[in-house]
Design a protein around this motif. Structure first.
Motif, short mmCIF file in Angstrom:
data_model
loop_
_atom_site.label_atom_id
_atom_site.label_comp_id
_atom_site.label_asym_id
_atom_site.label_seq_id
_atom_site.Cartn_x
_atom_site.Cartn_y
_atom_site.Cartn_z
N THR A 112 0.83 -1.21 0.00
CA THR A 112 0.00 0.00 0.00
C THR A 112 0.86 1.25 0.00
OG1 THR A 112 -1.76 -1.17 1.15
CG2 THR A 112 -1.84 1.22 1.22
N VAL A 113 1.97 1.22 0.72
CA VAL A 113 2.89 2.37 0.75
C VAL A 113 3.65 2.48 -0.56
CG1 VAL A 113 4.97 3.27 1.86
CG2 VAL A 113 3.11 2.36 3.26
N LEU A 114 4.03 1.34 -1.13
CA LEU A 114 4.89 1.31 -2.31
C LEU A 114 4.15 1.61 -3.61
CD1 LEU A 114 7.81 0.56 -3.25
CD2 LEU A 114 6.91 -1.74 -3.63
N VAL A 115 2.96 1.05 -3.78
CA VAL A 115 2.24 1.11 -5.05
C VAL A 115 1.30 2.32 -5.06
CG1 VAL A 115 0.60 -0.13 -6.52
CG2 VAL A 115 2.40 -1.37 -5.35
N SER A 116 1.27 3.00 -6.20
CA SER A 116 0.43 4.20 -6.28
C SER A 116 -1.01 3.87 -6.68
CB SER A 116 1.02 5.19 -7.28
OG SER A 116 1.13 4.59 -8.55
N GLY A 117 -1.23 2.86 -7.50
CA GLY A 117 -2.58 2.53 -7.95
C GLY A 117 -3.33 1.71 -6.91
N PRO A 118 -4.66 1.63 -7.03
CA PRO A 118 -5.44 0.92 -6.03
C PRO A 118 -5.57 -0.58 -6.26
CG PRO A 118 -6.90 1.97 -7.59
CD PRO A 118 -5.49 2.37 -7.98
N GLY A 119 -5.22 -1.07 -7.44
CA GLY A 119 -5.49 -2.47 -7.79
C GLY A 119 -4.91 -3.48 -6.84
N LEU A 120 -3.60 -3.52 -6.70
CA LEU A 120 -2.94 -4.52 -5.87
C LEU A 120 -3.27 -4.35 -4.38
CD1 LEU A 120 -1.15 -6.98 -5.88
CD2 LEU A 120 0.85 -5.48 -5.81
N PRO A 121 -3.27 -3.12 -3.84
CA PRO A 121 -3.66 -2.99 -2.43
C PRO A 121 -5.09 -3.46 -2.15
CG PRO A 121 -2.49 -1.03 -3.12
CD PRO A 121 -2.72 -1.87 -4.35
N VAL A 122 -6.01 -3.18 -3.07
CA VAL A 122 -7.39 -3.64 -2.87
C VAL A 122 -7.45 -5.16 -2.92
CG1 VAL A 122 -9.70 -3.64 -3.88
CG2 VAL A 122 -8.45 -1.49 -3.64
N LEU A 123 -6.73 -5.77 -3.86
CA LEU A 123 -6.69 -7.22 -3.95
C LEU A 123 -6.11 -7.83 -2.68
CD1 LEU A 123 -6.99 -9.82 -5.68
CD2 LEU A 123 -4.64 -9.42 -6.42
N LEU A 124 -5.00 -7.29 -2.20
CA LEU A 124 -4.40 -7.79 -0.97
C LEU A 124 -5.32 -7.58 0.23
CD1 LEU A 124 -0.61 -6.90 -1.26
CD2 LEU A 124 -1.66 -9.16 -1.17
N PHE A 125 -6.04 -6.47 0.24
CA PHE A 125 -6.98 -6.22 1.34
C PHE A 125 -8.07 -7.29 1.35
CE2 PHE A 125 -10.74 -4.11 3.17
CZ PHE A 125 -10.23 -3.82 4.43
N GLY A 126 -8.58 -7.65 0.18
CA GLY A 126 -9.58 -8.70 0.10
C GLY A 126 -9.05 -10.04 0.56
N VAL A 127 -7.83 -10.37 0.14
CA VAL A 127 -7.21 -11.63 0.56
C VAL A 127 -6.95 -11.60 2.07
CG1 VAL A 127 -5.14 -13.08 0.32
CG2 VAL A 127 -6.20 -12.08 -1.70
N MET A 128 -6.56 -10.44 2.57
CA MET A 128 -6.31 -10.31 4.00
C MET A 128 -7.60 -10.49 4.80
SD MET A 128 -4.39 -7.21 5.95
CE MET A 128 -5.84 -6.18 5.83
N LEU A 129 -8.71 -9.93 4.31
CA LEU A 129 -10.00 -10.13 4.98
C LEU A 129 -10.41 -11.60 4.98
CD1 LEU A 129 -12.16 -7.10 3.79
CD2 LEU A 129 -11.21 -7.51 6.05
N ALA A 130 -10.25 -12.25 3.82
CA ALA A 130 -10.59 -13.67 3.73
C ALA A 130 -9.71 -14.50 4.68
CB ALA A 130 -10.44 -14.16 2.29
N GLY A 131 -8.43 -14.18 4.75
CA GLY A 131 -7.53 -14.88 5.67
C GLY A 131 -7.92 -14.67 7.11
#
Length: 159
Positions: A112-131
């Motif tokens: 989230t700090v490294l990437v400027s676009g929302p795609g990967l952070p949103v994907l990781l957030f979803g995976v984190m919620l599922a985990g």
């Protein structure tokens, strides 16, 4: 009873296939894929090794859960699942899943700090919620196993 044994056998076959697939991913697929991505994106090449270590550790956590599940299936087959011995394996699953979730949370924060676009952070957030849901579900399942084990020991004492 026979359908339970067939289901246990099929589940064990699938666990072996999953474990083997994870080993192949750790040894053959991930290193090559991340090296290719580092060549294609030289700006992000410094992430090759951290991403590889992170991925291998996460897959190792899944492998630990598979081994623990295998052991629990053996206890189910032997009708010993409602015993104190099962809690060693269930606790290992819970703690391994919690460790994997913490690593995933760290990756989420870093990306989230490294990437400027929302795609990967949103994907990781979803995976984190599922985990997180899976970890908490395992905590609830452990509590249910505890209750069932107590009830079984009480019934055995009565009989």
């Amino acid at each position: 009873m026979p359908s339970k044994h067939r289901a246990l056998g099929l589940l064990r076959v699938l666990l072996v296939l999953l474990f083997a697939g994870l080993v192949v991913a750790q040894v053959a697929i991930l290193p090559g894929t991340l090296a290719y991505l580092a060549d294609e994106e030289p700006d992000l090449a410094y992430l090759q090794w951290p991403a590889l270590v992170f991925s291998i550790v996460e897959l190792l956590c899944v492998q630990v859960v598979i081994v623990c599940t295998w052991q629990l299936l053996g206890m189910v087959k032997a009708d010993r699942i409602f015993s104190e011995g099962a809690f060693v394996w269930v606790n290992t699953i819970v703690w391994t899943m919690a460790a994997a979730w913490v690593l995933l949370f760290g990756a989420f924060v870093y990306v989230t700090v490294l990437v400027s676009g929302p795609g990967l952070p949103v994907l990781l957030f979803g995976v984190m919620l599922a985990g997180g849901v899976l970890v908490l579900l395992m905590v609830v399942m452990r509590a249910l196993l505890r209750q069932a084990t107590i009830l079984r020991s009480d019934m055995d004492a009565v009989i």
